[in-house]
Design an enzyme around this catalytic site. Structure first.
Site, PDB file in Angstrom:
ATOM      1  CB  CYS A  34      -0.983   0.004   1.164  1.00  0.00           C
ATOM      2  SG  CYS A  34      -2.254  -1.269   0.971  1.00  0.00           S
ATOM      3  CG  HIS A  58     -13.517   8.589 -10.253  1.00  0.00           C
ATOM      4  ND1 HIS A  58     -14.767   8.195  -9.834  1.00  0.00           N
ATOM      5  CD2 HIS A  58     -13.087   7.646 -11.128  1.00  0.00           C
ATOM      6  CE1 HIS A  58     -15.091   7.070 -10.443  1.00  0.00           C
ATOM      7  NE2 HIS A  58     -14.087   6.713 -11.217  1.00  0.00           N
ATOM      8  CD  GLU A 115      -8.373   0.093   2.363  1.00  0.00           C
ATOM      9  OE1 GLU A 115      -8.223   1.194   2.924  1.00  0.00           O
ATOM     10  OE2 GLU A 115      -7.540  -0.833   2.446  1.00  0.00           O
TER      11      GLU A 115
END
Length: 149
Positions: A25, A75, A136
């Site tokens: 990550c 986005h 998530e």
């Protein structure tokens, strides 16, 4: 009067990177987030009120969450503004990308705290934020409860 909890769910796509993290990550990547917003209050008892019987109109709750969270984070790519990712963020912005620089490491845990603060500030005074669940991935999520805070 009875207290009732109502929940509205939202989805949005957001990218992020965790600077200094020791796993995958640390790379820029994205998630299809699912946000469940639960508020608590008493249904309106005034029979003359067009919202009679509602704790809050789902449309009113939707408007708050859309404006405070979804329209901002959907986005977007989120970076901690205090990391070297700022250089990458600036380059992406120059190229027309939607980038958010936040005061925190953009983990689900920190995002859900941020979202709780934003939503609470917009709720009518007779309605309380009860909890948030920010999913998530299909198997990973963070939860925030007012009772814990």
């Amino acid at each position: 009067m009875s207290k009732i909890r109502i929940t509205k769910q939202f989805t949005f796509e957001t990218g992020h990177a965790l600077y200094g993290y020791d796993g995958k990550c640390k790379n820029v990547h994205g998630h299809s987030y699912k946000l469940s917003v639960t508020v608590i209050g008493s249904p309106i008892t005034d029979t003359e009120n067009v919202k009679y019987g509602m704790v809050i109109d789902f449309g009113d709750l939707k408007k708050i969450v859309q404006e405070e969270i979804v329209e901002i984070f959907d986005h977007a790519t989120v970076f901690n503004k205090n990391t070297p990712h700022v250089e990458l963020a600036k380059e992406l912005q120059v190229r027309g990308h939607h980038v958010l620089l936040v005061e925190y490491q953009p983990t689900s845990e920190n995002m859900v705290i941020d979202f709780a603060d934003k939503i609470k500030s917009r709720l009518p005074e007779n309605i309380a934020l009860h909890s948030l669940k920010l999913q998530e991935t299909e198997s990973s999520f963070a939860e925030w409860y007012q009772s814990d805070n």
